[in-house]
Write a protein that holds these residues in place. Structure first.
Motif, PDB file in Angstrom:
ATOM      1  N   ALA A   1      20.194 -43.620 -20.937  1.00  0.00           N
ATOM      2  CA  ALA A   1      19.746 -42.666 -21.954  1.00  0.00           C
ATOM      3  C   ALA A   1      18.309 -42.248 -21.700  1.00  0.00           C
ATOM      4  CB  ALA A   1      19.884 -43.284 -23.333  1.00  0.00           C
ATOM      5  N   SER A   2      17.469 -43.257 -21.363  1.00  0.00           N
ATOM      6  CA  SER A   2      16.056 -42.921 -21.191  1.00  0.00           C
ATOM      7  C   SER A   2      15.875 -42.027 -19.967  1.00  0.00           C
ATOM      8  CB  SER A   2      15.216 -44.198 -21.076  1.00  0.00           C
ATOM      9  OG  SER A   2      15.519 -44.828 -19.853  1.00  0.00           O
ATOM     10  N   LEU A   3      16.741 -42.205 -18.943  1.00  0.00           N
ATOM     11  CA  LEU A   3      16.622 -41.359 -17.756  1.00  0.00           C
ATOM     12  C   LEU A   3      17.083 -39.927 -18.045  1.00  0.00           C
ATOM     13  CD1 LEU A   3      17.823 -43.641 -14.829  1.00  0.00           C
ATOM     14  CD2 LEU A   3      15.529 -42.782 -15.269  1.00  0.00           C
ATOM     15  N   TYR A   4      18.233 -39.807 -18.755  1.00  0.00           N
ATOM     16  CA  TYR A   4      18.818 -38.485 -18.922  1.00  0.00           C
ATOM     17  C   TYR A   4      18.263 -37.716 -20.109  1.00  0.00           C
ATOM     18  CZ  TYR A   4      22.048 -39.059 -15.159  1.00  0.00           C
ATOM     19  OH  TYR A   4      22.565 -39.183 -13.911  1.00  0.00           O
ATOM     20  N   LEU A   5      17.832 -38.486 -21.137  1.00  0.00           N
ATOM     21  CA  LEU A   5      17.366 -37.786 -22.335  1.00  0.00           C
ATOM     22  C   LEU A   5      15.868 -37.500 -22.292  1.00  0.00           C
ATOM     23  CD1 LEU A   5      19.445 -39.623 -25.058  1.00  0.00           C
ATOM     24  CD2 LEU A   5      19.937 -37.487 -23.887  1.00  0.00           C
ATOM     25  N   ALA A   6      15.202 -37.921 -21.209  1.00  0.00           N
ATOM     26  CA  ALA A   6      13.760 -37.653 -21.108  1.00  0.00           C
ATOM     27  C   ALA A   6      13.525 -36.146 -21.145  1.00  0.00           C
ATOM     28  CB  ALA A   6      13.222 -38.235 -19.804  1.00  0.00           C
ATOM     29  N   PRO A   7      12.437 -35.709 -21.822  1.00  0.00           N
ATOM     30  CA  PRO A   7      12.214 -34.273 -21.924  1.00  0.00           C
ATOM     31  C   PRO A   7      11.994 -33.648 -20.553  1.00  0.00           C
ATOM     32  CG  PRO A   7      10.317 -35.526 -22.689  1.00  0.00           C
ATOM     33  CD  PRO A   7      11.421 -36.497 -22.471  1.00  0.00           C
ATOM     34  N   ALA A   8      12.459 -32.426 -20.391  1.00  0.00           N
ATOM     35  CA  ALA A   8      12.282 -31.734 -19.128  1.00  0.00           C
ATOM     36  C   ALA A   8      10.797 -31.531 -18.868  1.00  0.00           C
ATOM     37  CB  ALA A   8      12.989 -30.381 -19.192  1.00  0.00           C
ATOM     38  N   PRO A   9      10.362 -31.656 -17.615  1.00  0.00           N
ATOM     39  CA  PRO A   9       8.945 -31.450 -17.309  1.00  0.00           C
ATOM     40  C   PRO A   9       8.537 -30.025 -17.662  1.00  0.00           C
ATOM     41  CG  PRO A   9      10.285 -31.581 -15.304  1.00  0.00           C
ATOM     42  CD  PRO A   9      11.166 -31.970 -16.426  1.00  0.00           C
ATOM     43  N   GLY A  10       7.228 -29.886 -18.029  1.00  0.00           N
ATOM     44  CA  GLY A  10       6.771 -28.558 -18.435  1.00  0.00           C
ATOM     45  C   GLY A  10       6.764 -28.448 -19.946  1.00  0.00           C
ATOM     46  N   LYS A  11       7.876 -28.868 -20.573  1.00  0.00           N
ATOM     47  CA  LYS A  11       7.902 -28.867 -22.035  1.00  0.00           C
ATOM     48  C   LYS A  11       7.602 -30.256 -22.569  1.00  0.00           C
ATOM     49  CE  LYS A  11      11.203 -26.436 -24.208  1.00  0.00           C
ATOM     50  NZ  LYS A  11      12.618 -26.066 -24.433  1.00  0.00           N
ATOM     51  N   LYS A  12       6.903 -31.038 -21.726  1.00  0.00           N
ATOM     52  CA  LYS A  12       6.646 -32.422 -22.049  1.00  0.00           C
ATOM     53  C   LYS A  12       5.817 -32.556 -23.322  1.00  0.00           C
ATOM     54  CE  LYS A  12       4.371 -36.258 -19.947  1.00  0.00           C
ATOM     55  NZ  LYS A  12       2.970 -36.118 -19.966  1.00  0.00           N
ATOM     56  N   LYS A  13       6.128 -33.587 -24.060  1.00  0.00           N
ATOM     57  CA  LYS A  13       5.351 -33.872 -25.267  1.00  0.00           C
ATOM     58  C   LYS A  13       4.015 -34.480 -24.853  1.00  0.00           C
ATOM     59  CE  LYS A  13       5.706 -36.276 -29.619  1.00  0.00           C
ATOM     60  NZ  LYS A  13       6.462 -37.208 -30.442  1.00  0.00           N
ATOM     61  N   LEU A  14       2.943 -34.012 -25.454  1.00  0.00           N
ATOM     62  CA  LEU A  14       1.623 -34.558 -25.135  1.00  0.00           C
ATOM     63  C   LEU A  14       1.393 -35.837 -25.922  1.00  0.00           C
ATOM     64  CD1 LEU A  14      -0.579 -31.362 -25.345  1.00  0.00           C
ATOM     65  CD2 LEU A  14      -0.030 -32.626 -23.275  1.00  0.00           C
ATOM     66  N   THR A  15       0.817 -36.841 -25.255  1.00  0.00           N
ATOM     67  CA  THR A  15       0.441 -38.055 -25.973  1.00  0.00           C
ATOM     68  C   THR A  15      -1.022 -38.356 -25.696  1.00  0.00           C
ATOM     69  OG1 THR A  15       2.624 -38.826 -25.338  1.00  0.00           O
ATOM     70  CG2 THR A  15       1.223 -40.373 -26.515  1.00  0.00           C
ATOM     71  N   PHE A  16      -1.792 -38.462 -26.758  1.00  0.00           N
ATOM     72  CA  PHE A  16      -3.193 -38.852 -26.632  1.00  0.00           C
ATOM     73  C   PHE A  16      -3.386 -40.201 -27.302  1.00  0.00           C
ATOM     74  CE2 PHE A  16      -4.242 -34.049 -27.032  1.00  0.00           C
ATOM     75  CZ  PHE A  16      -3.927 -33.861 -25.698  1.00  0.00           C
ATOM     76  N   ALA A  17      -4.223 -41.033 -26.686  1.00  0.00           N
ATOM     77  CA  ALA A  17      -4.564 -42.312 -27.317  1.00  0.00           C
ATOM     78  C   ALA A  17      -6.010 -42.235 -27.792  1.00  0.00           C
ATOM     79  CB  ALA A  17      -4.391 -43.451 -26.331  1.00  0.00           C
ATOM     80  N   LEU A  18      -6.215 -42.515 -29.085  1.00  0.00           N
ATOM     81  CA  LEU A  18      -7.571 -42.557 -29.632  1.00  0.00           C
ATOM     82  C   LEU A  18      -7.948 -44.022 -29.814  1.00  0.00           C
ATOM     83  CD1 LEU A  18     -10.033 -41.071 -30.956  1.00  0.00           C
ATOM     84  CD2 LEU A  18      -8.827 -41.288 -33.117  1.00  0.00           C
ATOM     85  N   LEU A  19      -8.970 -44.464 -29.062  1.00  0.00           N
ATOM     86  CA  LEU A  19      -9.385 -45.867 -29.134  1.00  0.00           C
ATOM     87  C   LEU A  19     -10.667 -45.968 -29.941  1.00  0.00           C
ATOM     88  CD1 LEU A  19      -8.262 -45.478 -25.812  1.00  0.00           C
ATOM     89  CD2 LEU A  19      -7.926 -47.852 -26.500  1.00  0.00           C
ATOM     90  N   VAL A  20     -10.530 -46.411 -31.177  1.00  0.00           N
ATOM     91  CA  VAL A  20     -11.678 -46.462 -32.085  1.00  0.00           C
ATOM     92  C   VAL A  20     -12.291 -47.861 -32.042  1.00  0.00           C
ATOM     93  CG1 VAL A  20     -12.455 -46.009 -34.435  1.00  0.00           C
ATOM     94  CG2 VAL A  20     -10.459 -44.829 -33.547  1.00  0.00           C
ATOM     95  N   SER A  21     -13.627 -47.906 -32.101  1.00  0.00           N
ATOM     96  CA  SER A  21     -14.298 -49.205 -31.994  1.00  0.00           C
ATOM     97  C   SER A  21     -14.035 -50.072 -33.210  1.00  0.00           C
ATOM     98  CB  SER A  21     -15.799 -49.010 -31.810  1.00  0.00           C
ATOM     99  OG  SER A  21     -16.329 -48.317 -32.912  1.00  0.00           O
ATOM    100  N   ASN A  22     -14.018 -49.465 -34.408  1.00  0.00           N
ATOM    101  CA  ASN A  22     -13.895 -50.291 -35.607  1.00  0.00           C
ATOM    102  C   ASN A  22     -13.515 -49.442 -36.809  1.00  0.00           C
ATOM    103  OD1 ASN A  22     -14.143 -51.968 -37.749  1.00  0.00           O
ATOM    104  ND2 ASN A  22     -16.248 -52.598 -37.326  1.00  0.00           N
TER     105      ASN A  22
END
Lengths: 352, 325
Positions: free
Chosen positions: A29-50
């Motif tokens: 499922a993870s291989l086939y249902l992965a979003p097509a490249p180009g329309k990829k979902k963006l993921t940002f990580a915000l690392l806050v000190s405190n």
């Protein structure tokens, strides 16, 4: 007994089969249902000190506001927020976790400018965009840009406000001043210390100012209270206290009141950050001034910058994007928040 | 003539010997020594204002140390004091400010939450059989997380009424009287009740306690719960001192609580130590920080001096032991 044994074996067999099927199905499922490249979902990580510090909550709010705005434009973007609780080791582990999650960009608000460098290097090697916000890291080549307050400049403004208040008060020179510093090694603490001394040192030489105590209260309100109590036990002849953040200043005010003195009159207090409690204290006349940074914009611009870089290949014209600084006193206490807590376009951003 | 003075001096040595053999003598002497040195080094030390400040700063730490020392006496360790005090302080503030309950209800809510955290710690140790270090580490992390969730990272303001703890009754603030009250209570509990003796026994030889038919699990559960109540009271005191529920209250306080217990003569192996020792331990720890600021020692050197003083105090405490771990 025998039938029981067979039943048991069958049961175990069924369970094992279910687990194997589930794992295979999951992988497929993870291989086939992965979003097509180009329309990829963006993921940002915000690392806050405190996130225990309200200031960084505002930074997070700004980042979330930017995400909401991008989502409203139909862009699929997800923000993962980490809280390092001021622990460099924890932040390193969080960066490693974010790398493992293959995020598109790390928006880092470092706990320590040196300690997290190896982890950041790994992130850059993995092709992840790194942006620093509010505090910078020591190796500036690793991040695309840094957005934050020019803390040296802000601290100079804070001390100038303090001196102005002392002049207005008519207290005799030399003015006796106490300084409370933040966590040693953090960029904010070091820069503000530098800013304080840039203005105070010439005045000390001139004999206008005497620094009666210079202590560390770790940016914390309870430490500010305890340290200031002990300083007041040493001498009550203090004209002013300048603190590297509001939490310490509010603790100091609590100590001043506990010693039977009047903050704002007997001892003038200036803080830094303009957190809500401090703004109330300025309104009440207990704190003379505080410096409003724009944590909201620091979070907001970090997300926007990451979006422009990842999606539009934007190259920021400068690698330091300073956010606005405002001195908050009784005069502008009602209006300053609008200046700093609403989205503003990122300077030098590409046109839509 | 000679005989009588001989006898009285003999009596004096007997008393001195009895004192020296008492468990609290070494922490007390470490405390007295540091107190005298501080008074000599800084003229500001003995002023009424400074002594008052010292007592105020010691009170919450002493409560943490009493709770912690009971756990250590059982041979366990508790890492949750700091988070528990913050959680209790937060819940009390929310009950008072958001739910507009009377002060007494708010205090009780805070103490109840402290008891609950302690109770869960106790259950994890006795029923789930998780070593106390790990169980209370979980409480340390999860407790702080809950504080941040409940407060959203912002201090809860509007706790002027908590000032009943900081206002003076006679010469001293309420919370300092409370500290003395709990010192006496702790002494009574651990010395004269069956519960208290079982706590020592569990730390001394848990196997023997269990073999003699005592419900050691129940004692542990009760002790963890009581310790949680102590931490909660410390949290209420910090609320009163700051007039806000500050989400970062007690961050790192577990180490201070453990250090206070050890400086108070409680041995980390369990079963040994005076119930009032932790009071002196907490006072010594607070005093060191205070006097270094009074003397205007450079903050970076303060850490080094603090380390050295702690080592010297610890050396004084462990004289007479054959070995330590």
């Amino acid at each position: 007994m025998r039938t029981l044994g067979i039943a048991k074996k069958t049961l175990i067999g069924i369970v094992v089969a279910i687990i194997i099927i589930a794992v295979i199905a999951g992988v497929v499922a993870s291989l086939y249902l992965a979003p097509a490249p180009g329309k990829k979902k963006l993921t940002f990580a915000l690392l806050v000190s405190n996130l225990g510090n309200p200031y960084f909550v505002m930074l997070k709010d700004g980042a979330e506001a930017a995400v909401k705005e991008l989502k409203a434009k139909g862009i699929e973007v997800e923000l993962i927020v980490y809280d390092a609780k001021d622990d460099p080791d924890l932040q390193v582990r969080q960066i490693e976790e974010a790398i493992a999650k293959k995020v598109d960009a790390l928006l880092i608000n470092p706990v320590h400018k040196e300690a997290i460098l190896p982890a950041v290097r790994d992130a850059v090697k993995a092709g992840i965009i790194v942006i620093t916000t509010d505090r910078d890291i020591a190796d500036k080549s690793l991040r695309v840009f840094f957005t934050g307050t020019d803390n040296v400049y802000g601290a100079e403004l804070a001390v100038k406000a303090l001196i102005e208040a002392l002049e207005k008060s008519g207290k005799p020179k030399p003015w006796k001043i106490v300084i409370l510093h933040g966590i040693p090694g953090t960029t904010a603490a070091e820069d503000r210390k530098k800013g304080f001394h840039n203005v105070l040192d010439p005045l000390v030489k001139k004999g206008d100012v005497k620094i009666v105590a210079e202590e560390i209260a770790y940016f914390r309100r309870d430490k500010g209270l305890e340290v200031m109590e002990s300083i007041l036990a040493r001498t009550k002849e203090i004209d002013a206290v300048i603190c590297a953040n509001d939490e310490m200043a509010l603790g100091a005010i609590q100590a001043i009141e506990g010693a039977g003195l009047v903050p704002g009159k007997d001892i003038i207090v200036v803080g830094y950050d303009a957190i809500p409690d401090a703004v109330e204290a300025v309104k009440a006349g207990k704190m003379y001034a505080t410096i409003a940074q724009s944590p909201f914009l620091q979070g907001y611009w970090a997300v926007m910058g990451a979006y422009y870089i990842v999606v539009k290949g934007w190259k920021p014209p400068k690698d330091f994007i300073p956010t606005p600084v405002v001195v908050v006193t009784k005069a502008n206490v009602g209006t300053f928040s609008e200046e700093v807590a609403k989205p503003k376009p990122l300077p030098g951003a590409p046109s839509e | 003539m000679g005989g009588r003075s001989n006898r009285s001096s003999h009596q004096a040595t007997e008393i001195l010997k009895a004192f020296w053999q008492h468990e609290v003598s070494k922490p007390f002497i470490a405390f007295l020594g540091l107190f005298i040195v501080s008074a000599v080094l800084s003229p500001a030390f003995l002023t009424p204002y400074n002594q008052r400040v010292l007592a105020l700063q010691t009170a919450p730490l002493a409560l943490l140390a009493f709770g912690e020392s009971m756990i250590i006496l059982m041979g366990s360790i508790d890492l949750s004091p700091g988070s528990t005090m913050a959680l209790a302080g937060t819940v009390a503030a929310i009950t008072f400010v958001h739910y507009k309950q009377p002060l007494a209800i708010a205090f009780l809510a805070g103490i109840a939450i402290g008891a609950l955290v302690g109770f869960i710690n106790g259950l994890l140790v006795t029923k789930a059989k998780i070593p106390s270090f790990v169980a209370t580490l979980a409480a340390l992390v999860a407790g702080r997380g809950m504080v941040l969730i409940l407060t959203g990272g912002q201090p809860i303001v509007g706790l002027r009424a908590f000032g009943v703890l900081t206002m003076d009754i006679g010469p001293l603030p309420t919370m300092v009287w409370l500290m003395f009250f709990f010192t006496v209570l702790n002494f009574f509990l651990l010395t004269y009740t069956r519960w208290g003796r079982y706590i020592y026994a569990i730390g001394g030889n848990e196997e023997a306690v269990r073999c003699s038919g005592i419900n050691a699990d129940l004692i542990k559960l009760m002790t963890f719960t009581l310790a949680g109540c102590y931490y909660a009271i410390a949290g209420l005191m910090m609320d009163a001192r700051l007039e806000v529920a500050y989400p970062w209250t007690g961050w790192g306080a577990e180490l201070d609580a453990i250090a206070s217990s050890v400086l108070g003569g409680i041995q980390l192996t369990g079963g040994v130590g005076s119930p009032i020792g932790p009071f002196f331990g907490a006072y010594v720890l607070t005093l060191i920080t205070n006097v270094l600021i009074l003397m205007g020692v450079n903050p970076f050197y303060q850490w080094v001096v603090k380390g050295i003083v702690l080592v010297v105090a610890a050396i004084a405490l462990t004289r007479g032991l054959r070995y330590v771990k």
